[in-house]
Enzyme design. Structure first.
Site, PDB file in Angstrom:
ATOM      1  N   HIS A  54     -37.836 -50.918  72.003  1.00 17.23           N
ATOM      2  CA  HIS A  54     -37.324 -51.943  70.799  1.00 17.23           C
ATOM      3  C   HIS A  54     -35.459 -51.909  70.443  1.00 17.23           C
ATOM      4  CE1 HIS A  54     -40.584 -54.246  71.903  1.00 17.23           C
ATOM      5  NE2 HIS A  54     -41.318 -53.405  71.531  1.00 17.23           N
ATOM      6  N   LYS A  78     -35.478 -16.096  59.691  1.00 17.73           N
ATOM      7  CA  LYS A  78     -35.858 -14.817  60.335  1.00 17.73           C
ATOM      8  C   LYS A  78     -34.678 -13.542  59.665  1.00 17.73           C
ATOM      9  CE  LYS A  78     -34.615 -12.880  64.919  1.00 17.73           C
ATOM     10  NZ  LYS A  78     -34.000 -13.126  66.616  1.00 17.73           N
ATOM     11  N   GLU A 119     -29.071 -25.415  71.212  1.00 19.26           N
ATOM     12  CA  GLU A 119     -28.400 -23.724  70.910  1.00 19.26           C
ATOM     13  C   GLU A 119     -28.215 -23.185  72.149  1.00 19.26           C
ATOM     14  OE1 GLU A 119     -30.075 -22.037  67.481  1.00 19.26           O
ATOM     15  OE2 GLU A 119     -28.926 -22.792  66.530  1.00 19.26           O
ATOM     16  N   LYS A 158     -20.399 -21.469  59.168  1.00 18.44           N
ATOM     17  CA  LYS A 158     -21.045 -21.267  58.225  1.00 18.44           C
ATOM     18  C   LYS A 158     -19.783 -20.558  57.317  1.00 18.44           C
ATOM     19  CE  LYS A 158     -25.538 -20.535  60.428  1.00 18.44           C
ATOM     20  NZ  LYS A 158     -25.531 -19.056  60.844  1.00 18.44           N
ATOM     21  N   GLY A 177     -34.501 -17.492  67.056  1.00 16.87           N
ATOM     22  CA  GLY A 177     -35.493 -18.411  65.655  1.00 16.87           C
ATOM     23  C   GLY A 177     -35.844 -19.685  66.385  1.00 16.87           C
ATOM     24  N   ARG A 178     -35.150 -20.364  67.914  1.00 18.04           N
ATOM     25  CA  ARG A 178     -35.372 -21.416  67.961  1.00 18.04           C
ATOM     26  C   ARG A 178     -36.955 -20.838  68.816  1.00 18.04           C
ATOM     27  NH1 ARG A 178     -30.960 -20.448  69.562  1.00 18.04           N
ATOM     28  NH2 ARG A 178     -30.127 -19.400  71.849  1.00 18.04           N
ATOM     29  N   GLU A 202     -28.986 -22.233  53.400  1.00 19.46           N
ATOM     30  CA  GLU A 202     -29.970 -23.649  53.053  1.00 19.46           C
ATOM     31  C   GLU A 202     -30.714 -22.958  52.589  1.00 19.46           C
ATOM     32  OE1 GLU A 202     -27.900 -23.440  55.484  1.00 19.46           O
ATOM     33  OE2 GLU A 202     -27.560 -25.409  56.650  1.00 19.46           O
TER      34      GLU A 202
HETATM   35  O1  F6P Z   1     -27.123 -21.175  62.199  1.00 24.11           O
HETATM   36  C1  F6P Z   1     -28.522 -20.904  63.530  1.00 24.11           C
HETATM   37  C2  F6P Z   1     -29.756 -20.723  63.395  1.00 24.11           C
HETATM   38  O2  F6P Z   1     -29.522 -19.505  63.172  1.00 24.11           O
HETATM   39  C3  F6P Z   1     -30.747 -20.629  63.839  1.00 24.11           C
HETATM   40  O3  F6P Z   1     -30.465 -20.180  64.990  1.00 24.11           O
HETATM   41  C4  F6P Z   1     -31.585 -20.143  63.256  1.00 24.11           C
HETATM   42  O4  F6P Z   1     -32.805 -21.162  63.905  1.00 24.11           O
HETATM   43  C5  F6P Z   1     -31.778 -21.243  61.286  1.00 24.11           C
HETATM   44  O5  F6P Z   1     -30.571 -20.785  62.064  1.00 24.11           O
HETATM   45  C6  F6P Z   1     -31.877 -21.073  60.416  1.00 24.11           C
HETATM   46  O6  F6P Z   1     -31.813 -19.605  60.636  1.00 24.11           O
HETATM   47  P1  F6P Z   1     -32.886 -18.034  60.163  1.00 24.11           P
HETATM   48  O7  F6P Z   1     -34.896 -18.291  60.551  1.00 24.11           O
HETATM   49  O8  F6P Z   1     -32.496 -17.187  59.703  1.00 24.11           O
HETATM   50  O9  F6P Z   1     -32.789 -18.751  58.656  1.00 24.11           O
END
Ligand code: F6P
Length: 550
Positions: free
Chosen positions: A385, A207, A354, A513, A268-269, A213
């Site tokens: 189990h 987003k 979150e 971060k 995002g979620r 990452e």
């Molecule tokens: O760091 C948390 C977050 O912002 C989440 O809310 C989000 O889903 C995820 O990182 C990934 O964000 P993006 O889609 O902007 O890479």
């Protein structure tokens, strides 16, 4: 001492109910409230919720409904659906429901209808799927796509994985999906090990397009493709992006025609329903994706229009509040009796924790009551189990949801009969247990000595009285899967509304971060560390030594 909840009028009455309930059992409630099993059930969008095995009387439940009323849930729900900027800290509307609005309803943000933009993007996604499925999207050597790699994390991964796994019977055999999520180089390596560069399409799913990452994995994937022989000029055949940040995606080198948008009013979620979920129709079909949206829409309509006492997300949310705020429950388990839903608890962890892992209200005041629980879960029967021991005989109160289906896509021998039998069996064992008197009687009948009985019976007894919801669908289909995910989204919304939280920001993840960036700079340089002694410098030094950086 902590308050139970914000000062709603009904809280005192609920506290009295909770005191009385502590003296009773689920079994006794069934005896007193006849046909509880018949009344404490609600159906919506292909899902049936049986909430009769809860440690709550019908009159307490009626007061919980008042709690929702007194929290202004009606107005808060209407505000979300109508595009009001309920995410106040970020000045944003919250409109994942518009993404799956299959009706004619106009949805306005700042006076503008968002539906044409959504429909236009769906049209573009459908076109992309047609091209890929027809074998017409080819790589730099002219071969059609065979591997699709989703590079994304958090909401740009978890919901997609949940949906695609849940749709396993609908997945195309000629395409393989892969996920690169973590910055651990092993994550990228294991994907690069199995893909063929000439037939691979990467989706950079972010987003913000600023997530570390995703950025470093996308850069590494592009470098690898160039190493493998992809001409730079042909990269548009291998990289597409989904983002709200078109400028950053373009700067990364994604052709504008290959960028699919999403909007700032999609959290995002909550974004799997947007172009962020493009892997879902690519790996199945656009029609299947539309069925997923339709199921979610049906749940939205149920949530939006049904009175609270018959409203599935509202009931689930209220039961959660009952245990969190009146019984000090710390966690909530989601046990999926469907292997294809194995990823679902992971998605719920982000969706719930979150959203409602917050310590201040929407107007910035510190809360004086418990907010979001720890969400955990796993797949049944595997968990039986492993960790179910603690559920049955541990000292903590852990309410659980058992999610199950009546029928399967995979009719093998008697597997489904066994699976459903065990889903029901766990519901019975949790709620009713096996009491010590019964065990003592059985041991006596077996002729055991009194001494052995006294030692063993308490160890074997299972107290029961553990609250459990059964959430049952006919079959895990695109519609029921969509409804299931939307159900939990709305449950989280209702709880946030009652706890007076903003469920749609996530400032808590930011410090990590910032510190991560700073420590990365220190790990990768040779400059002196000017650091007050917090224990950090020792680790920086030993890491640098290991990497020959002085
Ligand atoms: O760091 C948390 C977050 O912002 C989440 O809310 C989000 O889903 C995820 O990182 C990934 O964000 P993006 O889609 O902007 O890479």
């Amino acid at each position: 001492m902590m308050k139970t909840l914000p000062s709603y009028d009904v809280v005192d009455a609920l506290t009295r109910h909770a005191d009385q309930t502590a003296e009773t059992t689920i079994k006794q409630l069934h005896q007193i409230e006849t046909d509880r099993a018949g009344r404490m059930t609600v159906s919506a969008a292909g899902l049936n919720l049986d909430f009769s095995r809860h440690l709550i009387s019908e009159s307490a439940l009626a007061d919980l409904i008042k709690l929702a009323e007194q929290a202004g849930l009606d107005q808060k729900r209407a505000a979300m659906f109508s595009g009001e900027k309920i995410n106040k800290s970020e000045d944003r509307a919250v409109l994942h429901t518009a993404l799956r609005n299959r009706g004619e309803r106009v949805v306005l943000v700042d006076g503008e209808d968002v539906m044409p933009g959504i429909r236009d993007t769906l049209g573009r996604l459908s076109g992309l799927c047609d091209t890929v499925h027809a074998g017409e999207w080819t790589g730099w050597t002219g071969k059609p796509v065979k591997h699709i790699v989703n590079i994304g994390i958090g909401g740009s991964y978890l919901g997609i994985k949940t949906a695609l796994d849940g749709l396993r019977p609908y997945q195309r055999k000629e395409l393989q999906a892969h996920y690169v999520v973590n910055v651990d180089p092993a994550d990228l390596a294991r994907t690069l090990d199995v893909i063929d560069p000439e037939t691979t399409l990467f989706i950079i799913c972010s987003k913000s397009f600023t997530t570390m990452e995703t950025r470093v994995n996308a850069e590494a994937a592009k470098a690898w493709m160039l190493e493998q022989g992809m001409p730079e000029a042909e990269s548009a055949r291998h990289f597409i992006a989904v983002s709200n940040n078109i400028a950053k995606a373009t700067a990364f080198g994604i052709a504008e025609a290959n960028i699919f948008p999403l909007w700032d009013w999609v959290g995002g979620r909550y974004s799997l329903w947007s172009a962020i979920g493009v892997l879902i129709p690519l790996m199945t079909s656009f029609a299947v994706f539309e069925r997923l949206l339709t199921g979610a829409f049906e749940m939205d309509e149920h949530f939006r229009t049904t009175s609270f006492e018959n409203n599935m997300p509202v009931i689930m949310a209220l039961l959660g509040i009952w245990y969190s705020n009146f019984f000090h429950a710390q966690s909530h388990g989601v046990l999926t009796y469907a292997s294809d839903l194995e990823a679902f608890p992971g998605h719920l962890q982000q969706m719930d924790m979150e959203s409602n892992g917050k310590r201040v209200t929407t107007d910035g005041k510190a809360v004086d009551w418990q907010t979001g629980p720890v969400i955990w879960g796993g797949v049944g029967t595997n968990g039986q189990h492993a960790y179910h021991q603690l559920l049955h005989q541990g000292t903590r109160l852990i309410p659980v949801d058992i999610v199950a289906a009546l029928t399967t896509h995979n009719p093998v021998a008697e597997h489904q009969d066994w699976l459903f039998a065990h889903a029901l069996a766990q519901g019975q064992a949790l709620a009713y247990g096996c009491q010590e008197e019964q065990i003592r009687a059985e041991m006596t009948a077996q002729g055991m000595t009194q001494e052995d009985i006294d030692t063993l019976a308490p160890q074997k007894a299972i107290p029961g009285n553990k609250p459990v919801s059964l959430l049952v669908m006919d079959k895990l289909e695109p519609e029921t899967l969509g409804a299931l995910v939307a159900l939990y989204e709305h449950k989280v919304f209702v709880q946030g509304a009652i706890w007076q939280l903003n469920s749609f920001d996530q400032f808590g993840v930011e410090l990590g971060k910032i510190l991560g960036d700073q420590i990365f700079d220190q790990l990768t340089s040779e400059q002196n560390i000017a650091e007050e002694d917090t224990g950090l410098s020792r680790w920086i030094q030993s890491y640098r030594q290991k990497h020959g950086r002085g």
